[in-house]
Design a protein around this motif. Sequence first.
Motif, PDB file in Angstrom:
ATOM      1  N   ASP A 299       0.830  -1.223   0.000  1.00  0.00           N
ATOM      2  CA  ASP A 299       0.000   0.000   0.000  1.00  0.00           C
ATOM      3  C   ASP A 299       0.856   1.260   0.000  1.00  0.00           C
ATOM      4  N   ASP A 300       2.014   1.203   0.702  1.00  0.00           N
ATOM      5  CA  ASP A 300       2.841   2.406   0.811  1.00  0.00           C
ATOM      6  C   ASP A 300       4.301   2.030   0.562  1.00  0.00           C
ATOM      7  N   ALA A 301       4.718   2.121  -0.696  1.00  0.00           N
ATOM      8  CA  ALA A 301       6.102   1.737  -1.050  1.00  0.00           C
ATOM      9  C   ALA A 301       7.105   2.748  -0.518  1.00  0.00           C
ATOM     10  N   VAL A 302       6.731   4.026  -0.589  1.00  0.00           N
ATOM     11  CA  VAL A 302       7.664   5.103  -0.238  1.00  0.00           C
ATOM     12  C   VAL A 302       8.161   4.972   1.197  1.00  0.00           C
ATOM     13  N   ASN A 303       7.262   4.552   2.097  1.00  0.00           N
ATOM     14  CA  ASN A 303       7.644   4.451   3.521  1.00  0.00           C
ATOM     15  C   ASN A 303       7.842   3.010   3.980  1.00  0.00           C
ATOM     16  N   PHE A 304       7.972   2.090   3.015  1.00  0.00           N
ATOM     17  CA  PHE A 304       8.067   0.682   3.407  1.00  0.00           C
ATOM     18  C   PHE A 304       9.340   0.430   4.214  1.00  0.00           C
ATOM     19  N   ASP A 305       9.231  -0.437   5.220  1.00  0.00           N
ATOM     20  CA  ASP A 305      10.364  -0.742   6.110  1.00  0.00           C
ATOM     21  C   ASP A 305      11.295  -1.755   5.441  1.00  0.00           C
TER      22      ASP A 305
ATOM     23  N   ILE B 169      18.117 -12.751  -3.993  1.00  0.00           N
ATOM     24  CA  ILE B 169      17.253 -12.030  -4.941  1.00  0.00           C
ATOM     25  C   ILE B 169      17.192 -10.543  -4.583  1.00  0.00           C
ATOM     26  N   ASN B 170      16.985  -9.712  -5.577  1.00  0.00           N
ATOM     27  CA  ASN B 170      16.684  -8.287  -5.380  1.00  0.00           C
ATOM     28  C   ASN B 170      15.181  -8.179  -5.125  1.00  0.00           C
ATOM     29  N   VAL B 171      14.780  -7.367  -4.155  1.00  0.00           N
ATOM     30  CA  VAL B 171      13.361  -7.295  -3.796  1.00  0.00           C
ATOM     31  C   VAL B 171      12.836  -5.893  -4.025  1.00  0.00           C
ATOM     32  N   GLU B 172      11.792  -5.779  -4.840  1.00  0.00           N
ATOM     33  CA  GLU B 172      11.164  -4.483  -5.138  1.00  0.00           C
ATOM     34  C   GLU B 172       9.806  -4.407  -4.456  1.00  0.00           C
ATOM     35  N   PHE B 173       9.570  -3.318  -3.733  1.00  0.00           N
ATOM     36  CA  PHE B 173       8.266  -3.065  -3.096  1.00  0.00           C
ATOM     37  C   PHE B 173       7.619  -1.931  -3.880  1.00  0.00           C
TER      38      PHE B 173
ATOM     39  N   VAL C 224       4.393   4.125 -11.248  1.00  0.00           N
ATOM     40  CA  VAL C 224       4.545   3.223 -10.101  1.00  0.00           C
ATOM     41  C   VAL C 224       5.602   3.780  -9.157  1.00  0.00           C
ATOM     42  N   ASP C 225       5.288   3.811  -7.847  1.00  0.00           N
ATOM     43  CA  ASP C 225       6.326   4.123  -6.845  1.00  0.00           C
ATOM     44  C   ASP C 225       7.028   2.809  -6.506  1.00  0.00           C
ATOM     45  N   MET C 226       8.350   2.816  -6.417  1.00  0.00           N
ATOM     46  CA  MET C 226       9.053   1.578  -6.076  1.00  0.00           C
ATOM     47  C   MET C 226      10.251   1.866  -5.182  1.00  0.00           C
ATOM     48  N   ARG C 227      10.425   1.053  -4.155  1.00  0.00           N
ATOM     49  CA  ARG C 227      11.634   1.102  -3.332  1.00  0.00           C
ATOM     50  C   ARG C 227      12.263  -0.287  -3.340  1.00  0.00           C
ATOM     51  N   VAL C 228      13.590  -0.343  -3.245  1.00  0.00           N
ATOM     52  CA  VAL C 228      14.282  -1.604  -3.504  1.00  0.00           C
ATOM     53  C   VAL C 228      15.267  -1.970  -2.388  1.00  0.00           C
TER      54      VAL C 228
ATOM     55  N   SER D 130       9.003   5.413 -10.340  1.00  0.00           N
ATOM     56  CA  SER D 130       9.544   6.485  -9.496  1.00  0.00           C
ATOM     57  C   SER D 130      10.252   5.881  -8.295  1.00  0.00           C
ATOM     58  N   LEU D 131      11.586   6.097  -8.244  1.00  0.00           N
ATOM     59  CA  LEU D 131      12.406   5.544  -7.165  1.00  0.00           C
ATOM     60  C   LEU D 131      12.833   6.670  -6.232  1.00  0.00           C
ATOM     61  N   ALA D 132      13.450   6.329  -5.114  1.00  0.00           N
ATOM     62  CA  ALA D 132      13.888   7.351  -4.164  1.00  0.00           C
ATOM     63  C   ALA D 132      14.805   8.370  -4.836  1.00  0.00           C
ATOM     64  N   GLY D 133      15.660   7.879  -5.797  1.00  0.00           N
ATOM     65  CA  GLY D 133      16.627   8.776  -6.436  1.00  0.00           C
ATOM     66  C   GLY D 133      16.098   9.474  -7.675  1.00  0.00           C
ATOM     67  N   GLY D 134      14.906   9.102  -8.142  1.00  0.00           N
ATOM     68  CA  GLY D 134      14.344   9.737  -9.334  1.00  0.00           C
ATOM     69  C   GLY D 134      13.599   8.738 -10.205  1.00  0.00           C
ATOM     70  N   ASP D 135      13.260   9.182 -11.430  1.00  0.00           N
ATOM     71  CA  ASP D 135      12.377   8.400 -12.308  1.00  0.00           C
ATOM     72  C   ASP D 135      13.149   7.698 -13.425  1.00  0.00           C
ATOM     73  N   LEU D 136      12.695   6.482 -13.726  1.00  0.00           N
ATOM     74  CA  LEU D 136      13.149   5.767 -14.919  1.00  0.00           C
ATOM     75  C   LEU D 136      11.937   5.487 -15.791  1.00  0.00           C
ATOM     76  N   PHE D 137      12.091   5.634 -17.114  1.00  0.00           N
ATOM     77  CA  PHE D 137      11.012   5.331 -18.042  1.00  0.00           C
ATOM     78  C   PHE D 137      11.276   3.963 -18.649  1.00  0.00           C
ATOM     79  N   ILE D 138      10.337   3.052 -18.458  1.00  0.00           N
ATOM     80  CA  ILE D 138      10.529   1.659 -18.873  1.00  0.00           C
ATOM     81  C   ILE D 138       9.441   1.278 -19.880  1.00  0.00           C
ATOM     82  N   GLU D 139       9.862   0.557 -20.929  1.00  0.00           N
ATOM     83  CA  GLU D 139       8.923   0.041 -21.937  1.00  0.00           C
ATOM     84  C   GLU D 139       9.208  -1.446 -22.129  1.00  0.00           C
TER      85      GLU D 139
END
Length: 276
Positions: A169-175, A193-197, A206-210, A245-254
């Motif tokens: 529900d809240d990627a930006v503040n995920f623990d 594995i790398n884990v994306e929330f 999409v907001d994502m933290r990794v 949208s990541l903590a450091g900025g945006d990536l455009f993915i196709e």
Amino acid sequence: MQFTKMNGLGNDFIVVNGEKELPANASELAVKLCNRFFGIGADGLVYILPSEKADFKMRIINSDGSEAEQCGNAIRCVAKYVYDNGLIDRTDITIETIGAGVQPLQLTTENGKAALVRVDMGAPILKGLDVPTTVDANPVIGHKVEIDGREFAFTAVSMGNPHAVIYVDDAVNFDLAKWGPKLETHPLFPRKINVEFARVNSREQVDMRVWERGAGPTLACGTGACATLVSSVLNGLTDRKATISLAGGDLFIEWSEEDNHVYMTGPAEIVFQGLL
Ligand SMILES: N[C@H](CCC[C@H](N)C(=O)O)C(=O)O
């Protein structure tokens, strides 16, 4: 040894050019140099090497000393490095990685320097056993795993390196510190594995933290952004083009329907050069 400190959206690297092959002590050197108190400080150590199949080869060692098969933010940094340092005079170049083979990239320039880089990250690997996970499904979508009483549902995607995408529900503040390490090293993932929330806000954003394998919480993850887009399409949550949208900025993915390849567009930055 000369090095260049670079980053892609704050995912930072020590970039070394000039070696003919990966030094035998690369792993120990990565641990030492990536240390943010006793070393230079970085998420990884990146070597630019000669290639027989592409203009250059890239190998990346995480800050814990483990080698990764692929790295999206680092490959953009390598492309900027070779262009800005005059090692190549074209804006269409190819870089070889262990995990994705020969990858074409296009640079856009500003004032004669590389600004944005568009990378063909290749086709996603979706067969569970090939990501790898221990789940024999193709693809692995919403697979449940319980950790300390909390249930997570992950979608598994490899971009050459393994990823588990989990919607919250809240990627930006995920623990990340609480849950990242336990998922990274779970027995479901034979090579960790790398884990994306991720939190999907629309079909285009999409907001994502990794929590990265071998590096922990980073400000951005290029392959993770690609995995998040692929997972979001598989789960019917976004279109095939979206801003991650990541903590450091945006990536455009196709994720192209024509060639099944994933394309990532984002910046790369040179911060300083140094001598060791
Ligand atoms: N830690 C990752 C490698 C770096 C990936 C990330 N920094 C990117 O931009 O793709 C792994 O072990 O697979």
